[in-house]
Design an enzyme around this catalytic site. Structure first.
Site, PDB file in Angstrom:
ATOM      1  N   HIS A  67       0.847  -1.208   0.000  1.00 39.31           N
ATOM      2  CA  HIS A  67       0.000   0.000   0.000  1.00 39.31           C
ATOM      3  C   HIS A  67       0.878   1.252   0.000  1.00 39.31           C
ATOM      4  CE1 HIS A  67      -4.055   1.837   1.421  1.00 39.31           C
ATOM      5  NE2 HIS A  67      -3.344   2.729   0.759  1.00 39.31           N
ATOM      6  N   LEU A  70       2.865   6.275  -5.017  1.00 38.99           N
ATOM      7  CA  LEU A  70       4.076   6.784  -5.677  1.00 38.99           C
ATOM      8  C   LEU A  70       3.787   8.071  -6.450  1.00 38.99           C
ATOM      9  CD1 LEU A  70       5.671   3.428  -6.946  1.00 38.99           C
ATOM     10  CD2 LEU A  70       6.290   4.762  -4.920  1.00 38.99           C
ATOM     11  N   ARG A  71       2.498   8.390  -6.646  1.00 38.06           N
ATOM     12  CA  ARG A  71       2.031   9.697  -7.163  1.00 38.06           C
ATOM     13  C   ARG A  71       2.320   9.969  -8.633  1.00 38.06           C
ATOM     14  NH1 ARG A  71      -1.434  10.136  -3.112  1.00 38.06           N
ATOM     15  NH2 ARG A  71      -0.645  11.096  -1.221  1.00 38.06           N
ATOM     16  N   ASN A 101      -4.532   5.964  -7.434  1.00 40.76           N
ATOM     17  CA  ASN A 101      -5.203   7.282  -7.395  1.00 40.76           C
ATOM     18  C   ASN A 101      -4.277   8.404  -7.856  1.00 40.76           C
ATOM     19  OD1 ASN A 101      -3.616   7.135  -5.047  1.00 40.76           O
ATOM     20  ND2 ASN A 101      -5.046   8.314  -3.804  1.00 40.76           N
ATOM     21  N   HIS A 239      -5.874  -0.632   5.458  1.00 38.56           N
ATOM     22  CA  HIS A 239      -5.679   0.193   6.672  1.00 38.56           C
ATOM     23  C   HIS A 239      -6.846   0.181   7.656  1.00 38.56           C
ATOM     24  CE1 HIS A 239      -7.800   2.852   3.992  1.00 38.56           C
ATOM     25  NE2 HIS A 239      -6.733   3.321   3.399  1.00 38.56           N
ATOM     26  N   ASP A 313       0.769   2.731   3.743  1.00 38.18           N
ATOM     27  CA  ASP A 313      -0.061   3.780   3.144  1.00 38.18           C
ATOM     28  C   ASP A 313       0.782   5.046   2.963  1.00 38.18           C
ATOM     29  OD1 ASP A 313      -2.130   5.157   2.011  1.00 38.18           O
ATOM     30  OD2 ASP A 313      -3.340   5.313   3.837  1.00 38.18           O
ATOM     31  N   HIS A 317       2.893  14.233   0.465  1.00 35.56           N
ATOM     32  CA  HIS A 317       2.294  15.506   0.034  1.00 35.56           C
ATOM     33  C   HIS A 317       3.359  16.585   0.136  1.00 35.56           C
ATOM     34  CE1 HIS A 317      -1.775  13.935  -0.188  1.00 35.56           C
ATOM     35  NE2 HIS A 317      -1.657  13.420   1.016  1.00 35.56           N
TER      36      HIS A 317
HETATM   37  O1  DOR Z   1      -4.334   9.170   4.315  1.00 38.53           O
HETATM   38  C1  DOR Z   1      -4.538   8.762   3.179  1.00 38.53           C
HETATM   39  N1  DOR Z   1      -3.911   9.281   2.101  1.00 38.53           N
HETATM   40  N2  DOR Z   1      -5.430   7.795   3.007  1.00 38.53           N
HETATM   41  C2  DOR Z   1      -5.827   7.397   1.801  1.00 38.53           C
HETATM   42  O2  DOR Z   1      -6.642   6.527   1.732  1.00 38.53           O
HETATM   43  C3  DOR Z   1      -5.285   8.038   0.583  1.00 38.53           C
HETATM   44  C4  DOR Z   1      -3.996   8.646   0.829  1.00 38.53           C
HETATM   45  C5  DOR Z   1      -3.556   9.583  -0.257  1.00 38.53           C
HETATM   46  O3  DOR Z   1      -3.698   9.262  -1.446  1.00 38.53           O
HETATM   47  O4  DOR Z   1      -3.016  10.660   0.071  1.00 38.53           O
HETATM   48 ZN    ZN Z   2      -6.796   4.381   1.740  1.00 42.57          ZN
END
Ligand code: DOR
Ligand code: ZN
Length: 437
Positions: A67, A70-71, A101, A239, A313, A317
């Site tokens: 989980h 990598l963006r 995502n 999670h 996870d 950011h």
């Molecule tokens: O805290 C989180 N950040 N939970 C998620 O389910 C997605 C993730 C994100 O993509 O930043």
């Molecule tokens: Zn999630």
């Protein structure tokens, strides 16, 4: 180049290994596992032999985190495949599963192909692509599942969101079934969660923030398990954060349903009580940090076997996105460079789990869930290997991250135990704590 790792403590529950010994690696495979291998006997190998002293180190099958965000593509300001996989190697991982995502969302074959190709070009470790369950993560129509599997996707997930409509989720599970890949779910009922920022309860009231109730997660876990029962498709709960949620998984397992679950270090080792008056947005994660009792229940689940895997996870950011009012900051914290140290410090050193169980949680089960070829410390296995020093004391510092991001809630914590060497397919990716370029 052939390689001999000498004198490390080899741990692998898959082959009942728990001893001081040596590994001989030739090309991408383990060639010999044994006690006190005679260097001279191998010096006439076709290739040159590099011998490395691993005395005092623990050697395990390569760690896998299923989980990770990598963006790339689309959010390279936060992380990209190169930086995220360097961070993974720095944290001791040989393999990560990338969440879909991104922008665009990974929801068709061409997008999966992009991840595979970029990983080939830029990654420091193995990258396993996952694909979305629904187009654009919108929860309205099915993604191109067959196409994605054909190009290498090993799981489906709308992570970051739950599939809101039960009928749609049923179709996801039915459609996924013949591909023999798990559906991994982020459980969140939007109608209950709304704009929730932190766990609903005393702390959300004290901080004056909208609550994200435990029931918002638990209702969807219950629904997804029911639909797993209906369809028989393997279901993996991402999670998990609450004691009741974990009890639902326990019941499902007892019933014999193909249900597995994961926990993160932050949900085990932090709680809502750690969110202070400074409103540090590194503590803003989704699902939110829960009560200390829930955190303890997750640790018990790891101990008693109800929890299948530990994941991070890892959610990078930028500083400018996180350095805002709590409500405006995005959810998520990074974790891939602190996970092993946190687990060694808080679970192994305290005697809650042993090295064997650590390997199950962080190497064996993750591969099993994604149906990846097993990796083990036996002759013939792919040489994905993690080496860690259980005695290194270090302080988590933002300056030392290989990740582009700094949004860790563990900065300043002292940990004991750290990865020192990582081999992926027999190739050194980290040596004595330094990334190999
Ligand atoms: O805290 C989180 N950040 N939970 C998620 O389910 C997605 C993730 C994100 O993509 O930043
Ligand atoms: Zn999630």
């Amino acid at each position: 180049m052939a390689l001999m790792l000498k004198g490390g403590h080899l741990v692998d529950p898959q082959v009942g290994l728990d001893m001081v010994g040596d590994l001989l690696i030739e090309k991408d495979r383990i060639a010999v596992v044994g006690e006190d291998l005679d260097q001279a006997a191998y010096e006439n190998l076709a290739e040159e032999l590099e011998v490395r002293d691993m005395v005092g180190k623990i050697i395990v099958p390569g760690l896998v985190d299923i989980h990770v965000h990598l963006r790339e593509p689309g959010y390279e300001q936060k992380e990209d495949i190169a930086s995220g996989t360097r961070a993974a190697v720095h944290g001791g991982f040989t393999t990560v599963c990338a969440m879909p995502n991104t922008k665009p969302v990974i929801d068709d074959g061409a997008a999966v192909e992009f991840i595979v190709k970029r990983a080939e070009e830029t990654a420091s470790c193995e990258v396993i692509p996952s694909g979305a369950c629904t187009k654009g993560l919108q929860g309205e129509s099915l993604s191109e599942m067959g196409d994605m599997v054909a190009r290498g996707a090993k799981a489906f997930t709308d992570d970051g969101r739950g599939v809101q409509d039960a009928g749609m989720f049923r179709r996801v599970m039915e459609y996924a079934k013949p591909f023999n890949v798990p559906v991994m779910v982020h459980c969140q009922v939007d109608a209950l969660v709304g704009e929730g920022q932190v766990n609903e309860g005393v702390v959300s009231t004290r901080l004056g923030l909208a609550g994200w109730p435990a029931e918002g997660e638990e209702c969807e876990i219950a629904r997804d398990i029911a639909i797993c029962r209906m369809t028989g498709t393997p279901l993996h709960i991402q999670h998990i954060t609450t004691e009741r949620g974990l009890d639902l998984v326990r019941d499902a397992k007892e019933e014999g349903l193909p249900v597995t679950c994961e926990v993160t270090p932050h949900h085990m080792f932090l709680s809502e009580d750690d969110i202070g008056e400074d409103y540090n947005t590194s503590f803003k994660v989704n699902p939110p940090l829960r009560t200390p009792e829930d955190a303890l229940a997750l640790i018990q689940g790891v101990e008693d076997g109800s929890v299948d895997v530990i994941v991070t996870d890892h959610a990078p950011h930028t500083a400018w996105e996180k350095d805002r009012e709590f409500e405006l900051a995005p959810f998520g914290m990074i974790g891939i460079e602190t996970s092993l140290g946190l687990v060694l410090t808080n679970l192994v050193r305290r005697g809650i789990i042993d090295y064997q169980r650590l390997v199950e949680l962080m190497a064996v089960k993750p591969r099993e869930i994604l149906n990846l070829e097993p990796v083990s410390l036996r002759a013939g296995s792919k040489a994905n290997i993690t080496v860690f020093d259980p005695e290194i004391r270090w302080t988590v510092s933002a300056d030392e991250f290989e990740s582009k991001a700094r949004n860790s809630a563990f900065i300043g914590q002292e940990l004991i135990g750290r990865a020192t060497d990582v081999y992926v397919g027999g190739v050194a990716k980290m040596k004595e704590g330094t990334i190999v370029e």
